[in-house]
Design an enzyme around this catalytic site. Structure first.
Site, PDB file in Angstrom:
ATOM      1  CB  CYS A 108      55.326  12.621   9.348  1.00  0.00           C
ATOM      2  SG  CYS A 108      55.677  12.692   7.658  1.00  0.00           S
TER       3      CYS A 108
ATOM      4  NE  ARG B  70      50.449  16.093  14.163  1.00  0.00           N
ATOM      5  CZ  ARG B  70      51.200  17.113  13.729  1.00  0.00           C
ATOM      6  NH1 ARG B  70      52.293  17.228  13.018  1.00  0.00           N
ATOM      7  NH2 ARG B  70      50.770  18.148  14.776  1.00  0.00           N
TER       8      ARG B  70
ATOM      9  CD1 TRP C  62      49.664  12.444   3.734  1.00  0.00           C
ATOM     10  CD2 TRP C  62      51.276  13.989   3.117  1.00  0.00           C
ATOM     11  NE1 TRP C  62      49.371  13.027   2.733  1.00  0.00           N
ATOM     12  CE2 TRP C  62      50.100  14.202   2.168  1.00  0.00           C
ATOM     13  CE3 TRP C  62      52.312  14.636   2.862  1.00  0.00           C
ATOM     14  CZ2 TRP C  62      50.122  14.986   1.170  1.00  0.00           C
ATOM     15  CZ3 TRP C  62      52.138  15.658   1.827  1.00  0.00           C
ATOM     16  CH2 TRP C  62      51.139  15.798   0.833  1.00  0.00           C
TER      17      TRP C  62
ATOM     18  CG  ASN D 117      56.131  16.642  10.499  1.00  0.00           C
ATOM     19  OD1 ASN D 117      55.862  16.736   9.156  1.00  0.00           O
ATOM     20  ND2 ASN D 117      55.287  17.261  11.321  1.00  0.00           N
ATOM     21  N   GLY D 118      58.497  17.194   7.701  1.00  0.00           N
ATOM     22  CA  GLY D 118      58.919  18.465   7.142  1.00  0.00           C
ATOM     23  C   GLY D 118      59.471  18.155   6.163  1.00  0.00           C
TER      24      GLY D 118
ATOM     25  CD  GLU E 127      33.337  21.825   3.395  1.00  0.00           C
ATOM     26  OE1 GLU E 127      34.064  22.194   2.907  1.00  0.00           O
ATOM     27  OE2 GLU E 127      33.128  20.829   4.159  1.00  0.00           O
TER      28      GLU E 127
ATOM     29  CE  LYS F 123      34.249  17.790   3.592  1.00  0.00           C
ATOM     30  NZ  LYS F 123      34.846  19.110   4.445  1.00  0.00           N
TER      31      LYS F 123
ATOM     32  CD  GLU G 263      38.417  16.489   2.107  1.00  0.00           C
ATOM     33  OE1 GLU G 263      37.377  16.831   2.469  1.00  0.00           O
ATOM     34  OE2 GLU G 263      39.711  16.718   2.739  1.00  0.00           O
TER      35      GLU G 263
ATOM     36  CG  HIS H 179      29.410  33.742 -17.103  1.00  0.00           C
ATOM     37  ND1 HIS H 179      29.144  34.684 -18.066  1.00  0.00           N
ATOM     38  CD2 HIS H 179      28.507  33.980 -16.045  1.00  0.00           C
ATOM     39  CE1 HIS H 179      28.176  35.608 -17.509  1.00  0.00           C
ATOM     40  NE2 HIS H 179      27.799  35.209 -16.405  1.00  0.00           N
TER      41      HIS H 179
ATOM     42  CE  LYS I 277      40.510  16.420  10.978  1.00  0.00           C
ATOM     43  NZ  LYS I 277      39.230  16.840  10.197  1.00  0.00           N
TER      44      LYS I 277
HETATM   45  O1  M6R Z   1      43.283  21.908  10.053  1.00  0.00           O
HETATM   46  P1  M6R Z   1      42.934  22.887   9.321  1.00  0.00           P
HETATM   47  O2  M6R Z   1      41.156  23.592   9.550  1.00  0.00           O
HETATM   48  O3  M6R Z   1      43.725  24.426   9.254  1.00  0.00           O
HETATM   49  O4  M6R Z   1      42.645  22.351   7.924  1.00  0.00           O
HETATM   50  C1  M6R Z   1      42.595  22.962   6.668  1.00  0.00           C
HETATM   51  C2  M6R Z   1      42.075  22.118   5.371  1.00  0.00           C
HETATM   52  O5  M6R Z   1      43.463  21.212   5.207  1.00  0.00           O
HETATM   53  C3  M6R Z   1      41.152  21.234   5.843  1.00  0.00           C
HETATM   54  O6  M6R Z   1      39.943  21.942   5.899  1.00  0.00           O
HETATM   55  C4  M6R Z   1      40.924  20.223   4.786  1.00  0.00           C
HETATM   56  O7  M6R Z   1      40.363  20.929   3.356  1.00  0.00           O
HETATM   57  C5  M6R Z   1      40.001  19.216   5.007  1.00  0.00           C
HETATM   58  N1  M6R Z   1      40.237  17.729   4.760  1.00  0.00           N
HETATM   59  C6  M6R Z   1      38.542  19.441   4.360  1.00  0.00           C
HETATM   60  O8  M6R Z   1      37.299  18.093   4.589  1.00  0.00           O
END
Ligand code: M6R
Length: 607
Positions: free
Chosen positions: A2, A27, A74, A98-99, A479, A483, A486, A502, A602
């Site tokens: 948050c 956040r 969040w 936050n936490g 990756e 993507k 997400e 496998h 993020k």
């Molecule tokens: O800020 P960071 O690079 O430590 O974040 C790590 C992951 O949370 C971040 O890469 C997440 O997987 C992204 N949303 C991927 O697009």
């Protein structure tokens, strides 16, 4: 996850709080709210959903007052409803948090027995009622807060205001909180980015710190309750607002920024007189002499570490371990004397990565970090830091941060290979040349945008998608799948192509497109066989390769994109780009919320 902001001063705070929340929305964005103090009353406005909903509500009921707190959420405990949105308040006190408070159930039960009425499903509300209860017992604000915070277990950053006091209190336990020093006004915020337009003078609380702010004074107490000072620095964060320009989404803008920001990152490592790739010598020295290098990160940043393992082992001939932070931090991995731990993070605030760093610190490892966001906690707790020069990344799906992390790791691997004598001068020159060509080649790859869009239109309604690659294309396949998941909410998995038979090959039928990353390198024949295995089972291949690869496998691919001849050393950096574009366009065709996808944030500052 948050975002918190707090202001105590001599101006109307409501509009300033909202501007601060805009810079903190990365956040969390499932609800938001602000509270101010006016005429000894707590006023509150909260809204479910994006910040714009709060702004619209505030148009009808603007809050007055010179003291206020704001929050963008969040959800952890309790659904993302208005009722669960922060600030939480009684008539005496309002809190943003936050936490996660781990012992909230036990405190809640106790308070309910004392006739406290709870209005939300959050863990945060126990903080409010504990303080309120203490105030009702006759304690002064400072004492009431101290007694309440002493009861809490878990992680928190909080900002607290009172109906009857010209006072704001902040506290940090495991979750970052920054103080901003203004002219007749003081601020609290989750990060220096939120504070940058308000003041250049900032300091950061340390774990266990509590801070008491009036508009002209800041008093910090450490964990032992002693008055302490935390260094005030002039923030290097820009106060400018980042816009989307002509792009429809931040993600697309950030994909298109890659030639430039990879170039900036590379230039920061190119020695001005020799033109060689140069990394600070103390970093190389630690890495070169380490019996083991341990790389730790989360999500996309972890996939950057996965690629780096190939570079470090294949080229520099240095063994390295890689791990996801959330597993590593609890595994109690034995660490060697003189070992080096390397952390990669865009935000520099990811809690699991930070806790993994702290574990390595306790094990006497040298700590190196690669971060994008300046003045982050991970940066502050590291021995050495290298910055990726991606600039602010706003889209939740990481794109330019990833390719600049890869660029930085490739530069380290190259400098280390040379220093260790693992490669000769000719090879060094060849690899450095490959690095220098990336920005130009990245720009050419972006020219395939429309072709990729046409593929996206044909596959956007699928339920599942697979990605595969070999060697350094394996992490890029992972990756790519991340993507897609997400931002488009399509189920996707990335596999090492050799692993297909496998198990995952059972998933293949004509409804599952398979993205194959197939540069024409030393493993091309192997992946060519894997493609034929897929086609034999009715699979539809979307192939990314170079001219030779595309022409030799065209008949087996339903779609193929020829992305130019790329040196294998830098192929993972460049192949990441079409994969990002494919996810982006699929999501755009589906009409999802690309920059702020559901359930995500993020910066992941909780476990
Ligand atoms: O800020 P960071 O690079 O430590 O974040 C790590 C992951 O949370 C971040 O890469 C997440 O997987 C992204 N949303 C991927 O697009």
């Amino acid at each position: 996850m948050c975002g918190i902001i707090g202001i105590i001063g001599d101006k109307q705070v409501s509009p300033i709080l909202v501007e601060g929340l805009k810079r903190l929305e990365y956040r969390g964005y499932d609800s938001s709210g602000i509270a101010t103090i006016a005429n000894n009353n707590i006023q509150r406005c909260r809204a479910e959903g994006k910040l714009v909903n709060l702004e619209n509500k505030l148009k009808q009921s603007n809050l007055s007052g010179n003291i206020g707190i704001g929050h963008t959420r969040w959800a952890t405990h309790g659904e993302p409803t208005e009722n669960n949105a922060h600030p939480h308040a009684t008539s005496n006190v309002a809190v943003v948090h936050n936490g996660i408070i781990e012992n909230y159930k036990e405190i809640k039960e106790e308070l309910e027995k004392a006739q406290c009425k709870f209005n939300s499903d959050t863990d945060t509300e126990v903080i409010v009622h504990l303080i309120n209860h203490n105030l009702n017992q006759g304690m002064k604000a400072q004492e009431a807060v101290n007694a309440a915070l002493d009861r809490l277990e878990g992680a928190y950053a909080v900002a607290i205001i009172f109906s009857d006091e010209e006072l704001m209190i902040g506290a940090r336990q495991g979750t970052p909180l920054a103080i901003g020093y203004g002219d007749n006004q003081m601020f609290l915020a989750s990060d220096s980015y939120a504070l940058a337009p308000l003041t250049r003078k900032i300091s950061f609380l340390e774990d266990g710190d509590r801070v008491f702010l009036t508009k002209s004074e800041v008093t910090i107490y450490d964990e032992q309750g002693n008055i302490t000072q935390r260094p005030i620095r002039i923030t290097a964060q820009s106060g400018a607002t980042t816009g989307k320009g002509e792009y429809k989404h931040f993600m697309l803008k950030e994909i298109y920024e890659q030639p430039a920001v990879i170039g900036d990152t590379l230039n920061s490592f190119i020695h001005p007189s020799t033109g060689h790739i140069s990394i600070p010598k103390e970093i190389l020295h630690s890495l070169e002499n380490a019996p083991r290098i341990t790389m730790v990160a989360c999500g996309t940043a972890f996939y950057a570490c996965m690629v780096a393992k190939y570079w470090f082992e294949q080229i520099a001939k240095i063994h390295c371990e890689i791990d996801i932070a959330s597993e590593f931090r609890y595994r109690e991995s034995p660490m060697p004397e003189d070992g080096v731990a390397l952390f990669v993070s865009q935000s520099g605030e990811t809690l699991d990565t930070l806790e993994a760093l702290r574990y390595c610190r306790k094990q006497n490892q040298k700590i190196i970090s690669i971060v994008n966001t300046i003045e982050s906690t991970i940066e502050r707790e590291s021995d050495y830091v290298l910055h990726t020069l991606a600039g602010p990344e706003i889209g939740v799906a990481s794109t330019k941060a990833f390719t600049t992390q890869l660029t930085t790791l490739a530069c380290i691997a190259l400098a280390l290979s040379k220093r260790k004598g693992a490669i000769d001068t000719a090879k060094e020159a060849e690899l450095a040349e490959a690095l220098r060509h990336i920005p130009k080649q990245a720009a050419k790859i972006l020219n395939h945008d429309n072709e990729i869009l046409q593929i996206a239109k044909q596959v956007s309604d699928v339920k599942d998608m697979l990605y595969m690659g070999r060697s350094m294309m394996y992490p890029i396949a992972m990756e790519g799948a991340l993507k897609l998941k997400e931002i488009s909410y399509i189920h996707a998995e990335g596999y090492a192509a050799g692993e297909l038979k496998h198990g995952p090959i059972a998933l293949i039928d004509e409804t599952v497109p398979i993205v194959v990353l197939a540069p024409n390198d030393y493993l091309f024949d192997k992946i060519a066989s894997n493609i034929q295995e897929i086609v034999a089972r009715g699979g539809k291949v979307i192939m990314f390769s170079d001219k030779k690869g595309v022409s030799s496998l065209k008949e087996y691919s339903r779609w193929s994109i020829e992305i130019g001849n790329i040196h294998p050393f830098v192929a993972p950096i460049l192949y990441a780009i079409p994969v990002q574009l494919l996810s982006y366009h699929i999501a755009a065709v589906k009409g999802t919320d690309i920059d702020q996808p559901r359930n995500l944030a993020k910066s992941v500052t909780v476990e």
